[in-house]
Structure formats: structure tokens, C-alpha cells
Enzyme design. Structure first.
Site, PDB file in Angstrom:
ATOM      1  N   ARG A 185      34.329  28.745  43.183  1.00  0.00           N
ATOM      2  CA  ARG A 185      35.444  29.676  42.964  1.00  0.00           C
ATOM      3  C   ARG A 185      35.844  30.330  44.281  1.00  0.00           C
ATOM      4  NH1 ARG A 185      34.656  33.722  38.051  1.00  0.00           N
ATOM      5  NH2 ARG A 185      36.869  34.067  38.470  1.00  0.00           N
ATOM      6  N   CYS A 189      34.089  40.490  42.868  1.00  0.00           N
ATOM      7  CA  CYS A 189      33.882  39.245  42.114  1.00  0.00           C
ATOM      8  C   CYS A 189      35.200  38.907  41.440  1.00  0.00           C
ATOM      9  CB  CYS A 189      32.742  39.413  41.109  1.00  0.00           C
ATOM     10  SG  CYS A 189      32.986  40.772  39.939  1.00  0.00           S
TER      11      CYS A 189
END
Length: 316
Positions: free
Chosen positions: A217, A275
Site C-alpha cells: 500500500r 496509516c
């Protein structure tokens, strides 16, 4: 420095403690379903989406809750200023850490995370139950104010509702239902450092900004949740899953310090974490605290960053 972690044996020995079950799954099913199947005696269910965050929007998928709303939620769950709180999940503390961080941010001074979570509790031979303590209804309240922000941004203070009774719950005992009446917690925003998007961007070049997501990611190869893939330019990838061992318990403080030193984090270097939506990044902040290293949380995280198309995106 006292540890932000607690072992199952230590928790079982506490007679007066509020225990929050913070289990949650991205995409469901709702964590409360796992709670109903069995939980630590005396624990009450704390919902990530409604108790620990504001509704999703430009601020991200799990924005920082408004102080009054958080105070109301915590009082309903039995949280009091003078009673310790222990939080747990079943996912290596990646969700429980958000509850730990939020309570610390809003001024609670005695919050710990059950190291290893519910699996460690069960492994220790300690009991679980399906019995749920009674909670006060949302209208069983009186008006009480919150304490103004202590220095970090967290939304305006407001008038909130306060349940009329307070009490504790035993973690290790059998007689646990009677201790879950409303608490007297008062929200005091500013207890933990936070970052805005602009501050996160600056920290990525002037300090260390850790990206707690999985490497793929971070590199922008996949993005299963947010509309844009990639990372904040200058951020360093530090998957938070590497903060714990295969048993879901945190690595030792020395091992964590070594890990973060390899990423450029050391005493005197300003550090922050983000995050996807400010949940697993709280786990990164918790791991840094275990290591004795302070860090700020970019609560909005990637979901807030990409809400503004003018913000730069890096890949690779």
C-alpha cells in the site's frame, strides 16, 4: 517510565478496573458480534466507528471525535478518571491501540493495552463469558462540561451528558455484571501530540514520518480502501505488523528501539505516524512508547491526505 502494556495475569489480579473490548474488522462483521460470542468477564464493548471516531468525511475515515461526544461515550462505558482502564482486541492490539491513544489524548492517565489481547487471555487459562454488563441509557444523564484543549488540536469543547452513577468491574472474577454503571470521565483534549496534514508533510522532510501500512500500500501497488494509492512524499514505510511477534505480543523495548533506529527514529528526532485512517498508526505510536520514543499521530492519515487532490502523492 511505566509500561503502557499489561499481561493477562496482571489484569486478572485487578479488582477495580474498566475493561474495554475493542474488536473490529475492516469490512465487517461488526465487532460486537465477536463480543457477544465471548469476552473477558466485566468487559464492555467499545465501538471503533462510533465511540472512538467521528463520522467519516474530509477529515478521514476515522476522524478524531469531538471532545463532548467522546466523554459521553466513555462515561456510558463506565470509564472514570480515577479508575484504570484496560483495552484489548484479538488482532495484535492494532485496534485496541486506538482506544489507548484516544483515552490518553483526552486526558486519562491510567490506560493500558492487554498485551496479546483476548488470545493471550485465553491461552493463560483465564475465563471468558457471554454475560454483558448493564450500561446506562444515553438519556440517563446530567449536563457537565469538558475541560478545554490542553494544547493539541482536537475539536471544540462542549457540554455533554453525564450518567448519574459510577462503578468498576472485576476482570478476573465471576461477579462482574454489577460494576459497569456509568463513569465520571472528563475529556481533556491535548494529552497526546497530533499532526495536521501540513504538519505531517513538514515532518516528512524535517523529522521522521512513519507510514504504518503494509509495504504494497505504501508503494502504491494496491489500495483496497482509499481512492488514491501511494504515500506522503518523504514518509518511511514501517508496517505496524512488525511491532509484534507471531503470538500478537509486542516485541521487547530493546527490539523495538533497534527496529525504529533502523528507520531513523531516535531520541531528539521529531517523529510522527500515519496509516489509512489513524487506527494502526496509533499502534505504531504505542510501539514507539513501549520503546521509550515519543511520537505524534496524524489522525486523519492517508484517507484525509487524499481528500485534497492538490496534495502530492508519492509511489514506489
Amino acid at each position: 517510565m511505566s509500561s503502557p502494556l499489561i499481561t493477562p495475569a496482571e489484569l486478572a489480579a485487578l479488582d477495580d478496573v474498566t475493561v474495554l473490548d475493542v474488536r473490529w474488522r475492516l469490512g465487517g462483521p461488526p465487532g460486537v458480534e465477536y463480543y457477544r460470542e465471548g469476552h473477558i468477564p466485566g468487559a464492555v464493548y467499545c465501538d471503533l466507528d462510533t465511540d472512538l471516531a467521528s463520522p467519516p468525511g474530509e477529515g478521514g475515515r476515522h476522524p478524531l471525535p469531538e471532545a463532548g461526544a467522546f466523554q459521553h461515550a466513555m462515561r456510558r462505558l463506565g470509564v472514570s478518571d480515577g479508575r484504570p482502564v484496560v483495552v484489548y482486541d484479538d488482532a495484535g492490539s492494532t485496534v485496541a491501540a486506538r482506544a489507548w491513544w484516544a483515552l490518553r489524548y483526552f486526558g486519562h492517565r491510567d490506560v493500558r493495552v492487554l498485551d496479546g489481547g483476548l488470545p493471550a487471555w485465553i491461552e493463560a487459562g483465564l475465563p471468558t463469558t457471554k454475560d454483558a454488563p448493564d450500561l446506562p441509557g444515553p438519556d440517563a444523564v446530567a449536563s457537565v462540561g469538558v475541560v478545554p484543549d490542553q494544547g493539541a488540536s482536537g475539536g471544540p469543547a462542549s457540554e455533554v451528558a453525564a450518567p448519574s452513577a459510577s462503578g468498576g468491574a472485576r476482570a478476573g472474577g465471576a461477579e462482574v455484571g454489577e460494576g459497569a454503571a456509568g463513569g465520571d470521565f472528563t475529556a481533556r483534549p491535548g494529552g497526546m501530540p497530533v499532526l495536521t496534514a501540513d504538519e505531517a508533510a513538514a515532518l516528512a522532510t524535517q523529522g521522521v514520518l512513519l507510514d504504518a501500512r503494509a509495504a504494497e500500500r505504501y508503494r502504491g501497488e494496491v489500495e483496497p480502501v482509499d481512492p488514491v494509492a501511494g504515500h506522503v512524499p518523504g514518509a518511511v514505510n514501517a508496517p505496524t505488523t512488525e511491532n509484534v511477534g507471531p503470538d500478537g505480543r509486542f516485541r521487547t523495548p530493546a527490539a523495538l528501539r533497534e527496529r525504529f533506529a533502523g528507520l531513523g527514529v531516535q531520541e531528539g528526532v521529531r517523529t510522527g505516524a500515519y496509516c489509512g485512517s489513524g487506527v494502526t498508526a496509533a499502534h505504531e505510536v504505542l510501539a514507539l512508547e513501549v520503546a521509550g520514543l515519543p511520537a505524534a499521530l496524524y489522525v486523519g492519515s492517508w484517507s484525509n491526505w487524499v481528500a485534497d487532490p492538490s496534495r502530492p502523492v508519492a509511489t514506489g
